[in-house]
Structure formats: C-alpha cells, structure tokens
Write an enzyme that holds these catalytic residues in place. Structure first.
Site, short mmCIF file in Angstrom:
data_model
loop_
_atom_site.label_atom_id
_atom_site.label_comp_id
_atom_site.label_asym_id
_atom_site.label_seq_id
_atom_site.Cartn_x
_atom_site.Cartn_y
_atom_site.Cartn_z
N SER A 1 1.26 -0.73 -0.17
CA SER A 1 0.02 0.17 -0.47
C SER A 1 1.28 1.24 0.21
O SER A 1 1.63 1.51 0.59
CB SER A 1 -0.72 -0.11 1.40
N HIS B 1 -1.19 -1.44 -4.45
CA HIS B 1 -2.30 -0.98 -3.63
C HIS B 1 -2.67 0.32 -3.58
O HIS B 1 -1.64 1.31 -2.87
CB HIS B 1 -2.40 -1.74 -2.66
N ASP C 1 -4.81 3.74 -1.90
CA ASP C 1 -5.36 4.58 -1.31
C ASP C 1 -6.10 5.81 -0.71
O ASP C 1 -5.07 6.68 -1.48
CB ASP C 1 -5.14 3.81 0.27
N MET D 1 -8.67 8.51 -0.81
CA MET D 1 -9.47 9.04 0.63
C MET D 1 -9.93 10.22 -0.26
O MET D 1 -9.25 11.37 0.34
CB MET D 1 -8.42 8.79 1.66
N HIS E 1 -8.57 1.40 -4.33
CA HIS E 1 -8.68 1.33 -3.20
C HIS E 1 -10.16 2.79 -3.03
O HIS E 1 -9.02 3.71 -2.25
CB HIS E 1 -8.55 0.88 -2.20
N MET F 1 -11.93 5.06 -0.93
CA MET F 1 -12.39 5.62 0.39
C MET F 1 -13.26 6.18 0.47
O MET F 1 -12.57 7.52 0.96
CB MET F 1 -11.36 5.61 1.14
N MET G 1 -11.60 -5.88 4.48
CA MET G 1 -11.20 -4.62 5.38
C MET G 1 -10.91 -5.40 7.09
O MET G 1 -11.40 -5.82 7.32
CB MET G 1 -11.66 -3.31 5.22
N GLY H 1 -2.83 4.09 8.14
CA GLY H 1 -2.46 2.71 8.16
C GLY H 1 -1.63 2.94 9.72
O GLY H 1 -1.98 3.08 10.12
N GLY H 2 -1.05 1.51 9.26
CA GLY H 2 -0.76 1.14 10.99
C GLY H 2 -1.68 0.78 12.35
O GLY H 2 -1.36 0.64 13.03
N ASP I 1 -6.74 -6.04 4.31
CA ASP I 1 -6.53 -4.87 3.74
C ASP I 1 -6.40 -4.38 5.06
O ASP I 1 -7.14 -4.35 5.65
CB ASP I 1 -7.05 -4.20 2.95
N SER J 1 2.24 -0.38 6.59
CA SER J 1 2.98 -0.36 6.95
C SER J 1 4.87 -1.10 7.21
O SER J 1 5.32 -0.96 7.56
CB SER J 1 2.64 0.52 8.84
C1 DX5 Z 1 -6.18 1.47 5.36
C2 DX5 Z 1 -5.75 1.05 4.20
C3 DX5 Z 1 -4.75 -0.09 3.85
C4 DX5 Z 1 -3.20 0.40 5.42
C5 DX5 Z 1 -2.65 -0.79 5.36
O1 DX5 Z 1 -7.15 3.00 4.81
O2 DX5 Z 1 -6.97 1.23 3.39
O3 DX5 Z 1 -4.61 -0.28 2.81
O4 DX5 Z 1 -3.05 1.66 4.14
O5 DX5 Z 1 -1.68 -0.44 5.83
P1 DX5 Z 1 -0.92 -0.84 7.33
O6 DX5 Z 1 -0.74 -2.25 6.22
O7 DX5 Z 1 -0.62 -0.24 7.76
O8 DX5 Z 1 -2.51 -1.76 8.00
ZN ZN Z 2 -6.28 -0.10 1.51
#
Ligand code: DX5
Ligand code: ZN
Length: 219
Positions: free
Chosen positions: A12, A37, A39, A41, A70, A72, A141, A148-149, A179, A202
C-alpha cells in the site's frame, strides 16, 4: 489467481516515501511485489485525505505493475472516468458508500477496468452477497479504513473463509483481498483462511529487507 496456498502481495503506497516515490516503487518491485495498492481517501467517507487520480497517473508512469485503487470515497461514481484516464487497472468501491453499487460496478467494466467491492470490519458479509458474481475482487477490511498502521481485526478471517467456501460452492471467480494490519503473523493466517492477495503498508515499507517480508507473505 495465485497457486493454491500462496498469495499475491500488494504494497500500500500510503506508507511509501512520497519524496522518493520512484525509488520506493522500484525497490518494492525488485523485492517481488505483485501489484500496487493505491488508497484513495476523500475526507468524507473516511476522516483522512490522501490522493486521487492526479497522483495515480504519476504512479502509472513509474510502474508496469497492475494498479489497484481502493476508493474510500463517498461518490466513486463521479470519478470513474478520471481513474480510467489515469491508467488504473482495478477500482474497488465500498458497499457502505453513497454511490449506487450495481451501476457503478457496470460502469467500471465499461471503462475497461476490473471492479471490486469492499466492506468494513463492522459490515456483515450479507451486504455484499448480491455483488459477488459482478466483481473481480472482494476487499475484506481488517481495520476501519482511513489510516495505515492499525491493529488487525480477526473478524476478517471469518469473512475470508466464508467467501472462499461460497466461491467454491457457487462456481464464482472473484479474488479475495485483505487489507489492514497485515504482518508476519496475520498475513499467513489470512492466507490459510483463503486470501489470494495480501495488502501491506506499514509493515512492508518499514522493513530493511522487503524481499524477505514479501517472500514470507507470499507463502
Ligand atoms: C487503510 C488502508 C490500508 C492501509 C494498510 O485505510 O486501506 O490499505 O494503508 O496499511 P497497514 O498495512 O499499515 O495497516
Ligand atoms: Zn487500502
């Protein structure tokens, strides 16, 4: 689809260093990443803003790997053309968002991209069952989307297992993607439950030896 018992690995880019994006992407590609991937948002569907088609287009220019966005965002339906033009290969929308799911998935296909559907940890699998034959990919999800993290929520394991058994019994063909919070413990658990693609942000970007971690996730 990956070989039985194995998984594809999708870093990601949310955890990438955007001042050195090319280096980070090249490094992940050399380490064995199968796809990227992205993300997206909007600060409305989730309480965070990341990037949109403008950045996806630059990523396209930097990589030959498949790009999976992805989304969001509340109104994916208003941005499908822009993502197609940016050169994205797959678009995954959220069942909880405001765009009408059926028409949005059909339009993604018309634009030459692969459609996916995603659901949050608190959303029951029943909510996406009507779309399983219309998608190439289901994104389960394992964290609340937005950041992330975060810590892996094991509710994802049950959903992955149920999706796999439904796919087998109903002769469907979608990929199962997971994910959020994927690492050396949760990644293999998801793979054993039936996940085809593991997204990792992460944990993967935080590694000094990324190929070792990708190999571990792949199985
Ligand atoms: C969360 C994202 C994920 C995220 C994953 O909203 O959709 O793709 O970046 O990151 P880690 O692996 O750090 O949870
Ligand atoms: Zn994602």
């Amino acid at each position: 689809r990956p070989a039985e018992g194995q998984a594809w690995v999708a870093p990601s880019l949310l955890s990438a260093d955007f001042t050195a994006l090319k280096t980070d992407i090249d490094n992940m590609t050399a380490a064995g990443a199968d796809l990227l991937h992205l993300d997206v948002m909007d600060g409305h569907f989730v309480p965070n803003i990341s990037f949109g088609p403008f950045i996806c287009k630059f990523v396209r220019g930097l990589s030959d790997l498949p790009l999976d966005a992805h989304l969001m965002i509340s109104h994916a339906d208003q941005y499908l053309e822009a993502f197609a033009k940016a050169g994205v290969d797959g678009l995954t929308i959220h069942v909880e968002a405001e765009a009408e799911v059926g028409p949005t998935l059909r339009r993604i296909v018309e634009l030459g991209m692969k459609p996916g559907i995603s659901l949050n940890p608190g959303t029951p699998l029943a909510d996406i069952l009507p779309w399983l034959s219309a998608v190439d990919l289901v994104l389960v999800m394992s964290v609340q989307p937005g950041f992330g993290g975060q810590k892996f929520n094991p509710v994802a394991l049950e959903k992955i297992a149920e999706l796999k058994s439904r796919r087998d019994s109903e002769g469907q063909d979608f990929l199962i993607n997971v994910d959020g919070g994927i690492n050396d413990v949760t990644g293999p658990e998801c793979r054993q439950a039936g996940a085809d693609i593991l997204v990792s942000g992460s944990w993967l970007f935080g590694a000094s030896d990324r190929s070792e971690r990708i190999t571990l996730l792949r199985g």
